[in-house]
Design a protein around this motif. Structure first.
Motif, mmCIF file in Angstrom:
data_model
loop_
_atom_site.group_PDB
_atom_site.id
_atom_site.type_symbol
_atom_site.label_atom_id
_atom_site.label_comp_id
_atom_site.label_asym_id
_atom_site.label_seq_id
_atom_site.Cartn_x
_atom_site.Cartn_y
_atom_site.Cartn_z
ATOM 1 N N THR A 9 -15.869 -0.511 -34.108
ATOM 2 C CA THR A 9 -15.308 0.548 -33.540
ATOM 3 C C THR A 9 -16.280 1.317 -32.854
ATOM 4 O O THR A 9 -16.318 1.851 -31.529
ATOM 5 C CB THR A 9 -14.627 1.276 -34.386
ATOM 6 N N GLY A 10 -17.402 1.818 -33.546
ATOM 7 C CA GLY A 10 -18.575 2.581 -32.924
ATOM 8 C C GLY A 10 -19.404 1.864 -31.846
ATOM 9 O O GLY A 10 -19.722 2.609 -30.824
ATOM 10 N N PRO A 131 -9.657 -11.008 -40.407
ATOM 11 C CA PRO A 131 -10.600 -11.799 -39.493
ATOM 12 C C PRO A 131 -10.059 -11.575 -38.095
ATOM 13 O O PRO A 131 -11.003 -11.613 -37.176
ATOM 14 C CB PRO A 131 -10.931 -13.174 -39.937
ATOM 15 N N VAL A 132 -8.838 -11.757 -37.796
ATOM 16 C CA VAL A 132 -8.430 -11.932 -36.578
ATOM 17 C C VAL A 132 -8.613 -10.559 -36.057
ATOM 18 O O VAL A 132 -8.901 -10.451 -34.673
ATOM 19 C CB VAL A 132 -6.731 -12.304 -36.442
ATOM 20 N N LEU A 137 -12.058 -7.263 -32.084
ATOM 21 C CA LEU A 137 -12.945 -6.233 -31.612
ATOM 22 C C LEU A 137 -14.234 -6.618 -31.163
ATOM 23 O O LEU A 137 -15.124 -6.213 -30.461
ATOM 24 C CB LEU A 137 -12.914 -5.203 -32.866
ATOM 25 N N LEU A 138 -14.917 -7.557 -32.069
ATOM 26 C CA LEU A 138 -16.332 -8.120 -31.829
ATOM 27 C C LEU A 138 -16.382 -8.877 -30.639
ATOM 28 O O LEU A 138 -17.563 -8.562 -29.933
ATOM 29 C CB LEU A 138 -16.552 -9.031 -33.085
ATOM 30 N N LEU A 154 -13.980 -3.449 -20.449
ATOM 31 C CA LEU A 154 -14.023 -4.529 -21.461
ATOM 32 C C LEU A 154 -13.897 -3.828 -22.922
ATOM 33 O O LEU A 154 -13.158 -4.150 -23.929
ATOM 34 C CB LEU A 154 -15.238 -5.540 -21.717
ATOM 35 N N ALA A 155 -14.641 -2.662 -22.949
ATOM 36 C CA ALA A 155 -14.933 -1.920 -24.222
ATOM 37 C C ALA A 155 -13.625 -1.424 -24.462
ATOM 38 O O ALA A 155 -13.244 -1.191 -25.666
ATOM 39 C CB ALA A 155 -16.150 -0.949 -24.333
ATOM 40 N N LEU A 156 -12.929 -0.669 -23.267
ATOM 41 C CA LEU A 156 -11.692 -0.064 -23.533
ATOM 42 C C LEU A 156 -10.515 -1.081 -23.914
ATOM 43 O O LEU A 156 -9.848 -0.530 -24.831
ATOM 44 C CB LEU A 156 -11.431 0.693 -22.151
#
Length: 337
Positions: A9-10, A131-132, A137-138, A154-156
């Protein structure tokens, strides 16, 4: 939620706001610190009872979030003079609230209204390690790094996933609970309530906790079998009066009664001692992969064991298993609440 998901998240937040804070130094470390900061309450000095009380308490409260954000933003400002303080505070606040959200969606529960209330709030929609969810997020963070021209969007998108996945899983739980209750009534089953709790690989798998009055029936539920009611394992409910009585000898039993949601008890005889093993069914995994890794005979986390003198029922010792480690104590050394 696990530290990797919090850290992701960070990472996403730092990528999403970089265009609004051009050239700002220590942006990524500041975002990672804010995303992880509330979990400093993990360090409670090794006292297992204090951990149950204090973890996800004040540092995870809505009232504390602005203060934590101010502390983080102020520290960042001291290290990097040109950081815009107002923007820094808003970013830190968003990340602290994001941490609270990630913990709220798990079944452990979060004291969002501390210190005014010790009620533990939970959406019960995501397993503690998913894990999903974390992979989504990753992957968004990786795509944002590899495609700098589309970094912000993409980050949003990754941050939208942060909200959408738990809400979608929660919706699945509500639908599945309703369909299973209908199936149970159609079969003529008598029960007080049915609740689903996250299992490994939700929303495809859930733990079904069927309250039968004096017992619980714990089953592994698959979403694709929503109209079936598989038989499960029967657990004896932990009587409130029993925990209250033990709580007069050691406060940890009062704490456990407050902490547990589906408390069950197993009575055994060990030599000349009677043993009561209290388990919260939230932490009993039924998924075959988890059981293959941990072993069928392994006690679940947050198991509280009371060793009694069978002649008079006096408490001789208690053991609290937390985080894979078992703490032993006797009534005279119990910490007060």
């Amino acid at each position: 939620m696990d530290p990797v998901t919090h850290a992701a998240t960070g990472l996403l937040a730092s990528q999403a706001v970089r265009r609004f804070l051009p050239g700002t130094r220590l942006l990524l470390p500041a975002c990672l610190a804010a995303a992880l900061f509330p979990d400093l309450d993990n360090f409670t000095g090794g006292d297992p009872e204090k951990y149950l009380i204090q973890h996800r308490a004040l540092s995870h409260a809505l009232t504390a979030a602005p203060v934590l954000a101010a502390l983080l933003a102020g520290t960042w400002k001291l290290l990097v003079r040109d950081v815009p303080l107002r923007k820094a505070w808003l970013l830190m606040l968003g990340l602290v609230l994001g941490h609270l959200w990630l913990d709220y969606v798990t079944s452990y529960g979060t004291q969002l209204l501390a210190p005014f209330s010790n009620t533990r709030f939970t959406l019960e929609s995501v397993f503690i390690v998913d894990p999903v969810f974390t992979a989504g997020l990753l992957l968004a963070a990786l795509a944002a790094w590899r495609l700098p021209g589309r970094r912000t969007s993409l980050a949003l998108a990754g941050l939208v996933w942060l909200l959408a996945y738990p809400l979608a899983s929660w919706s699945c739980r509500l639908v599945l609970e309703s369909r299973l209750e209908t199936a149970l009534r159609h079969e003529g089953r008598q029960f007080l309530s049915l609740r689903l709790s996250p299992e490994a690989f939700t929303p495809w798998y859930w733990k079904g906790v069927l309250d039968l009055g004096e017992t619980y029936e714990l089953s592994l539920i698959r979403f694709q079998d929503a109209d079936k009611t598989p038989s499960g394992t029967i657990y004896t409910k932990a009587d409130k009066g029993l925990l209250d009585g033990l709580g007069r000898e050691a406060d940890v039993f009062k704490t456990y009664e407050w902490f547990s949601r589906y408390p069950a008890v197993i009575r055994t005889l060990e030599g000349d001692h009677e043993t009561l093993i209290f388990q919260d069914l939230r932490f009993v995994s039924l998924h075959p992969l988890v059981r293959a890794v941990t072993g069928d005979g392994r006690e679940p986390f947050f198991t509280l064991t009371a060793v009694l003198d069978p002649r008079d029922g006096r408490l001789l010792e208690y053991r609290l298993r937390q985080g894979g480690v078992t703490f032993r104590s006797n009534p005279s050394t119990s910490a007060g609440r």
